[in-house]
Motif scaffolding. Structure first.
Motif, PDB file in Angstrom:
ATOM      1  N   LEU A 198      52.279  57.486 -83.297  1.00 48.94           N
ATOM      2  CA  LEU A 198      50.939  57.534 -82.717  1.00 48.94           C
ATOM      3  C   LEU A 198      51.013  57.255 -81.231  1.00 48.94           C
ATOM      4  O   LEU A 198      51.845  56.452 -80.783  1.00 48.94           O
ATOM      5  N   ARG A 199      50.125  57.863 -80.458  1.00 51.58           N
ATOM      6  CA  ARG A 199      50.005  57.578 -79.027  1.00 51.58           C
ATOM      7  C   ARG A 199      48.526  57.584 -78.671  1.00 51.58           C
ATOM      8  O   ARG A 199      47.799  58.526 -79.005  1.00 51.58           O
ATOM      9  N   GLY A 200      48.060  56.536 -77.995  1.00 54.67           N
ATOM     10  CA  GLY A 200      46.681  56.528 -77.553  1.00 54.67           C
ATOM     11  C   GLY A 200      46.005  55.192 -77.773  1.00 54.67           C
ATOM     12  O   GLY A 200      46.654  54.153 -77.934  1.00 54.67           O
ATOM     13  N   VAL A 201      44.672  55.224 -77.790  1.00 52.33           N
ATOM     14  CA  VAL A 201      43.848  54.028 -77.951  1.00 52.33           C
ATOM     15  C   VAL A 201      43.122  54.125 -79.289  1.00 52.33           C
ATOM     16  O   VAL A 201      42.512  55.161 -79.599  1.00 52.33           O
ATOM     17  N   TYR A 202      43.180  53.044 -80.067  1.00 55.18           N
ATOM     18  CA  TYR A 202      42.668  53.054 -81.440  1.00 55.18           C
ATOM     19  C   TYR A 202      41.844  51.810 -81.743  1.00 55.18           C
ATOM     20  O   TYR A 202      42.103  50.726 -81.201  1.00 55.18           O
ATOM     21  N   VAL A 203      40.878  51.993 -82.640  1.00 58.41           N
ATOM     22  CA  VAL A 203      40.227  50.849 -83.270  1.00 58.41           C
ATOM     23  C   VAL A 203      41.172  50.369 -84.361  1.00 58.41           C
ATOM     24  O   VAL A 203      41.685  51.171 -85.155  1.00 58.41           O
ATOM     25  N   ASP A 231      39.195  42.248 -86.246  1.00 61.54           N
ATOM     26  CA  ASP A 231      38.981  43.575 -85.677  1.00 61.54           C
ATOM     27  C   ASP A 231      39.397  43.582 -84.211  1.00 61.54           C
ATOM     28  O   ASP A 231      39.358  42.555 -83.527  1.00 61.54           O
ATOM     29  N   GLY A 232      39.776  44.762 -83.735  1.00 65.19           N
ATOM     30  CA  GLY A 232      40.172  44.850 -82.335  1.00 65.19           C
ATOM     31  C   GLY A 232      40.395  46.274 -81.886  1.00 65.19           C
ATOM     32  O   GLY A 232      40.000  47.238 -82.550  1.00 65.19           O
ATOM     33  N   ILE A 233      41.047  46.390 -80.762  1.00 72.10           N
ATOM     34  CA  ILE A 233      41.369  47.680 -80.159  1.00 72.10           C
ATOM     35  C   ILE A 233      42.818  47.625 -79.699  1.00 72.10           C
ATOM     36  O   ILE A 233      43.322  46.555 -79.336  1.00 72.10           O
ATOM     37  N   ALA A 234      43.506  48.743 -79.755  1.00 73.79           N
ATOM     38  CA  ALA A 234      44.929  48.740 -79.405  1.00 73.79           C
ATOM     39  C   ALA A 234      45.304  49.978 -78.617  1.00 73.79           C
ATOM     40  O   ALA A 234      44.753  51.056 -78.824  1.00 73.79           O
ATOM     41  N   ASN A 235      46.252  49.797 -77.710  1.00 75.59           N
ATOM     42  CA  ASN A 235      46.897  50.912 -77.026  1.00 75.59           C
ATOM     43  C   ASN A 235      48.340  50.963 -77.500  1.00 75.59           C
ATOM     44  O   ASN A 235      49.046  49.956 -77.498  1.00 75.59           O
TER      45      ASN A 235
END
Length: 322
Positions: free
Chosen positions: A227-232, A244-248
């Motif tokens: 995977l590459r990018g920004v995700y929930v 819960d969070g967000i990841a690059n």
């Protein structure tokens, strides 16, 4: 479950008077990257036969994977790091994992060298489960037929792996990578049997996230991720708590661009995570990884990412994760 690293340790173990391999074993060989539904079916084949024969079940794989050895950075991305693979095999009930270092010495083994040194004298294999397209040994000279022939002489049997299909197509690590490459998280979950996740230990970073108003837990990756990018995301802490969070995930082109990493920001979390192992579940893709012209532009985008992630979470409450 027991982990055996390398042929030297295998030889030492097999020579012990109380070796768990004294009565032989049932084994399978492969990369087992992702431990998807196809892998789980193979593992169940191995476990059932091992119970029938009253011997340990064994999964053998290689580090690095053969394609990584030959292709280097051009090899396909991994679905999971070593520790996560080991834990996944443990969860499937395998008794012994044999990890063999794939290097110049090992690649020079002839097919018969491999059979004699690893399968016969090392594992004392009584039953082997491999695909009928399995090739091994120097120049890939060994095949399923050779294993059957040698097995007749040395009293072990060989069985073809069972194929698992979803929507009429075989489940494979290649297929999982393809759907992840286009953010097909729901389809990946169907192929894996669970949501796609990455486990890793949080390390000290350069504190750039904190300077950008988004402190992150940094997990370094030895290989380029699928995977590459920004995700929930939703992350499980060592305490068992979910956040819960967000990841690059990727190369962080604006601030780094060299070594792949997974950076996770947990919403409404104020503790410290250094040294902990996190399990990060990818729930929804927000955007591709982008190189911004300035750090300030990146900071503004992060604020928008946070807003979009919180809005998505509000509309998609978390369900229990298996």
């Amino acid at each position: 479950m027991r982990l055996i690293r390398g042929l030297t340790n295998l030889k030492r173990l097999s020579a012990e008077a109380d070796s768990p391999l004294a009565g032989g074993c049932v084994a399978t060989i492969g990369n087992f990257d992702g431990v998807h539904l196809g892998h789980k079916t193979i593992i169940e084949q191995v476990r059932q036969k091992a119970v029938e024969l009253g011997v340990p079940s064994v999964v053998m794989f290689f580090e690095p994977q053969p394609r990584e050895f030959f292709q280097g950075s051009e090899a396909p991305p991994r679905l999971m790091p070593f520790r996560q693979k080991f834990e996944a095999l443990l969860a499937e009930g395998i008794d012994i994992v044999l990890c063999i270092r794939f290097d110049d010495t090992f690649r020079s083994f002839s097919a018969m060298d491999f059979i004699e040194n690893v399968l016969i004298h090392g594992l004392a294999v009584r039953h082997l489960v491999v695909g009928d397209d399995f090739r091994f040994g120097c120049d890939r000279a060994g095949d399923f037929r050779l294993l059957e022939q040698v097995g007749q002489e040395h009293d072990f049997t060989v069985e073809n792996t069972r194929t698992v299909t979803v929507d009429g197509e075989r489940v494979s690590s290649t297929r999982v990578r393809k759907v992840l490459n286009v953010n097909g998280l729901e389809e990946a979950e169907r192929l894996l049997g669970h949501p796609y996740r990455i486990h890793g230990r949080v390390v000290y970073g350069r504190q750039l996230g904190r300077q950008l108003g988004a402190p992150t837990a940094n997990i370094l990756l030895n290989r380029m991720p699928a995977l590459r990018g920004v995700y929930v995301v939703r992350a499980r802490l060592e305490t068992g708590e979910w956040q819960d969070g967000i990841a690059n995930i990727g190369l962080r082109p604006t601030v780094d661009g060299k070594r792949p990493a997974l950076e996770v920001h947990l919403f409404d979390f104020a503790g410290t995570l250094y040294g902990q192992h996190l399990s990060v579940v990818f729930r929804h893709g927000l955007r591709d990884e982008v190189k911004f012209d300035s750090v300030d532009e990146l900071r503004q985008q992060i604020a928008r990412d946070f807003e979009h992630a919180r809005a998505w979470l509000a509309a998609n409450p978390a369900q229990p994760i298996n």
